[in-house]
Design an enzyme around this catalytic site. Structure first.
Site, PDB file in Angstrom:
ATOM      1  N   HIS A 129     120.608  67.785  79.452  1.00  0.00           N
ATOM      2  CA  HIS A 129     119.157  67.422  79.121  1.00  0.00           C
ATOM      3  C   HIS A 129     118.109  67.927  79.772  1.00  0.00           C
ATOM      4  O   HIS A 129     118.446  68.548  81.102  1.00  0.00           O
ATOM      5  CB  HIS A 129     119.009  65.596  78.943  1.00  0.00           C
ATOM      6  CG  HIS A 129     119.702  65.047  77.641  1.00  0.00           C
ATOM      7  ND1 HIS A 129     121.027  64.568  77.753  1.00  0.00           N
ATOM      8  CD2 HIS A 129     119.219  64.537  76.613  1.00  0.00           C
ATOM      9  CE1 HIS A 129     121.465  64.132  76.551  1.00  0.00           C
ATOM     10  NE2 HIS A 129     120.321  64.206  75.894  1.00  0.00           N
ATOM     11  N   LYS A 133     114.253  63.504  81.757  1.00  0.00           N
ATOM     12  CA  LYS A 133     114.999  62.093  81.226  1.00  0.00           C
ATOM     13  C   LYS A 133     115.484  61.553  82.538  1.00  0.00           C
ATOM     14  O   LYS A 133     115.745  61.785  83.444  1.00  0.00           O
ATOM     15  CB  LYS A 133     116.411  62.791  80.586  1.00  0.00           C
ATOM     16  CG  LYS A 133     117.075  61.594  80.151  1.00  0.00           C
ATOM     17  CD  LYS A 133     118.227  62.412  78.984  1.00  0.00           C
ATOM     18  CE  LYS A 133     119.170  61.205  78.317  1.00  0.00           C
ATOM     19  NZ  LYS A 133     118.136  60.321  77.400  1.00  0.00           N
TER      20      LYS A 133
HETATM   21  N1  LIG Z   1     117.455  57.356  70.475  1.00  0.00           N
HETATM   22  C1  LIG Z   1     117.124  58.712  70.275  1.00  0.00           C
HETATM   23  O1  LIG Z   1     117.638  59.264  69.398  1.00  0.00           O
HETATM   24  C2  LIG Z   1     116.170  59.262  71.310  1.00  0.00           C
HETATM   25  C3  LIG Z   1     116.000  60.657  71.480  1.00  0.00           C
HETATM   26  C4  LIG Z   1     115.227  61.056  72.333  1.00  0.00           C
HETATM   27  C5  LIG Z   1     114.459  60.266  73.266  1.00  0.00           C
HETATM   28  N2  LIG Z   1     114.960  58.885  73.460  1.00  0.00           N
HETATM   29  C6  LIG Z   1     114.325  58.182  74.334  1.00  0.00           C
HETATM   30  O2  LIG Z   1     112.944  57.800  73.772  1.00  0.00           O
HETATM   31  C7  LIG Z   1     112.381  57.402  75.137  1.00  0.00           C
HETATM   32  C8  LIG Z   1     110.945  58.277  75.103  1.00  0.00           C
HETATM   33  O3  LIG Z   1     111.384  59.772  75.406  1.00  0.00           O
HETATM   34  P1  LIG Z   1     110.435  60.732  75.321  1.00  0.00           P
HETATM   35  O4  LIG Z   1     111.043  62.083  75.909  1.00  0.00           O
HETATM   36  O5  LIG Z   1     109.668  61.095  74.030  1.00  0.00           O
HETATM   37  O6  LIG Z   1     109.410  60.247  76.492  1.00  0.00           O
HETATM   38  P2  LIG Z   1     107.656  60.701  77.021  1.00  0.00           P
HETATM   39  O7  LIG Z   1     107.443  62.129  76.385  1.00  0.00           O
HETATM   40  O8  LIG Z   1     107.872  60.243  78.402  1.00  0.00           O
HETATM   41  O9  LIG Z   1     106.949  59.663  75.967  1.00  0.00           O
HETATM   42  C9  LIG Z   1     106.883  58.402  76.407  1.00  0.00           C
HETATM   43  C10 LIG Z   1     105.596  57.763  75.578  1.00  0.00           C
HETATM   44  O10 LIG Z   1     105.536  56.281  75.987  1.00  0.00           O
HETATM   45  C11 LIG Z   1     104.271  55.859  76.305  1.00  0.00           C
HETATM   46  N3  LIG Z   1     104.210  54.844  77.401  1.00  0.00           N
HETATM   47  C12 LIG Z   1     104.746  55.097  78.727  1.00  0.00           C
HETATM   48  N4  LIG Z   1     104.531  53.929  79.497  1.00  0.00           N
HETATM   49  C13 LIG Z   1     103.828  53.137  78.742  1.00  0.00           C
HETATM   50  C14 LIG Z   1     103.280  51.703  78.934  1.00  0.00           C
HETATM   51  N5  LIG Z   1     103.364  51.062  79.943  1.00  0.00           N
HETATM   52  N6  LIG Z   1     102.973  51.441  77.658  1.00  0.00           N
HETATM   53  C15 LIG Z   1     102.738  51.974  76.464  1.00  0.00           C
HETATM   54  N7  LIG Z   1     102.966  53.165  76.429  1.00  0.00           N
HETATM   55  C16 LIG Z   1     103.717  53.776  77.458  1.00  0.00           C
HETATM   56  C17 LIG Z   1     103.695  57.179  76.803  1.00  0.00           C
HETATM   57  O11 LIG Z   1     102.377  57.192  76.650  1.00  0.00           O
HETATM   58  P3  LIG Z   1     101.248  57.707  77.835  1.00  0.00           P
HETATM   59  O12 LIG Z   1     101.236  59.187  77.672  1.00  0.00           O
HETATM   60  O13 LIG Z   1      99.884  57.067  77.230  1.00  0.00           O
HETATM   61  O14 LIG Z   1     101.820  56.974  79.160  1.00  0.00           O
HETATM   62  C18 LIG Z   1     104.254  57.957  75.960  1.00  0.00           C
HETATM   63  O15 LIG Z   1     103.701  58.317  74.663  1.00  0.00           O
HETATM   64  C19 LIG Z   1     113.177  57.686  76.291  1.00  0.00           C
HETATM   65  O16 LIG Z   1     113.846  56.471  76.427  1.00  0.00           O
HETATM   66  C20 LIG Z   1     114.173  58.687  75.590  1.00  0.00           C
HETATM   67  O17 LIG Z   1     115.535  58.539  76.262  1.00  0.00           O
HETATM   68  C21 LIG Z   1     115.680  58.341  72.201  1.00  0.00           C
END
Ligand SMILES: NC(=O)c1ccc[n+]([C@@H]2O[C@H](COP(=O)([O-])OP(=O)(O)OC[C@H]3O[C@@H](n4cnc5c(N)ncnc54)[C@H](OP(=O)(O)O)[C@@H]3O)[C@@H](O)[C@H]2O)c1
Length: 216
Positions: A129, A133
């Site tokens: 990844h 991550k």
């Molecule tokens: N299940 C699946 O199929 C799948 C697939 C991909 C990813 N994921 C998971 O999804 C999650 C997110 O991944 P990503 O790569 O998209 O992360 P990312 O790019 O870091 O995005 C995280 C988001 O969460 C928001 N956030 C962070 N802290 C916050 C808080 N305290 N309150 C409210 N909003 C907050 C951020 O907003 P700000 O920018 O405003 O802080 C941003 O919009 C991870 O756990 C990842 O492992 C799951």
């Protein structure tokens, strides 16, 4: 029923949900979810970091709105399933909402039966990844290990903006089987989460279910 979606997180994955479903209401650090703001939505999708999602569980339970949980790297409270059933609400979880993952489970379970044929084999499991991550090994790799039913070690690599590759190699002395799932676009997670959201509106199931259980 028409989907009225609240989207928690519009980072790398959440932004893809927004591309596919532009009318979603978006919540992030600058606009955190509250009960009044969630009111009027009929499904919530979360692609927040796992620890952030975990802190929101009490609020989301109070909202009584179904939740599709994409957030990974968290342990769910033990009584969550019962609480959701008591509240007559359905939450869907999956460490990987890619549609192909729904097909892969029986393939991995089949590979796990090699021990019924021979003891002379080796199996390796690896995942790659992007460097940002937070959880390692990935939730998907942990599910693959569980489906194999064997105590294999998981090799985790973190490279650039790699979207997610999972691989199993099964070797016997004179043959080799390789199973690879490669994510080509993060839209696949958004597509799966939106499919789950649509299914949630059509099912009477309640509690905490896995994505796969919507198709059984
Ligand atoms: N299940 C699946 O199929 C799948 C697939 C991909 C990813 N994921 C998971 O999804 C999650 C997110 O991944 P990503 O790569 O998209 O992360 P990312 O790019 O870091 O995005 C995280 C988001 O969460 C928001 N956030 C962070 N802290 C916050 C808080 N305290 N309150 C409210 N909003 C907050 C951020 O907003 P700000 O920018 O405003 O802080 C941003 O919009 C991870 O756990 C990842 O492992 C799951």
């Amino acid at each position: 029923m028409k989907l009225k979606l609240a989207l928690l997180g519009k980072g790398k994955t959440g932004s893809k949900v927004l591309e596919l479903f532009p009318s979603a209401s978006v919540f992030d650090s600058k606009n955190p979810p509250t009960l009044p703001a969630l009111k009027g939505h009929n499904v919530i999708i979360s692609f927040l970091p796992g620890e952030v999602f975990k802190k929101l569980i009490p609020l989301l339970l109070k909202s009584k709105i179904p939740v599709v949980i994409g957030s990974t790297g968290l342990n769910f409270p033990k009584n969550l399933n019962q609480k959701l059933k008591d509240n007559k609400v359905l939450w869907i979880k999956s460490s990987n909402f890619a549609l192909g993952m729904l097909l892969i489970k029986p393939m991995i379970e089949t590979l796990g039966k090699i021990g019924n044929i021979t003891d002379d084999f080796s199996i390796s499991l690896s995942e790659t990844h992007h460097t940002k991550k937070l959880d390692s090994p990935s939730g998907t790799a942990l599910s693959w290990k569980e489906w194999l039913g064997m105590d294999v070690s998981i090799a985790s690599k973190r490279i650039g903006d790699e979207l997610g590759t999972h691989q199993i190699i099964l070797k016997t002395p004179y043959e080799e089987i390789t199973l690879i799932h490669k994510t080509l676009d993060r839209k696949i997670f958004a597509q799966g989460a939106l499919l789950a959201a649509e299914k949630v509106l059509k099912t009477k199931k309640k509690g905490l279910l896995d994505f796969r259980e919507l198709f059984l």
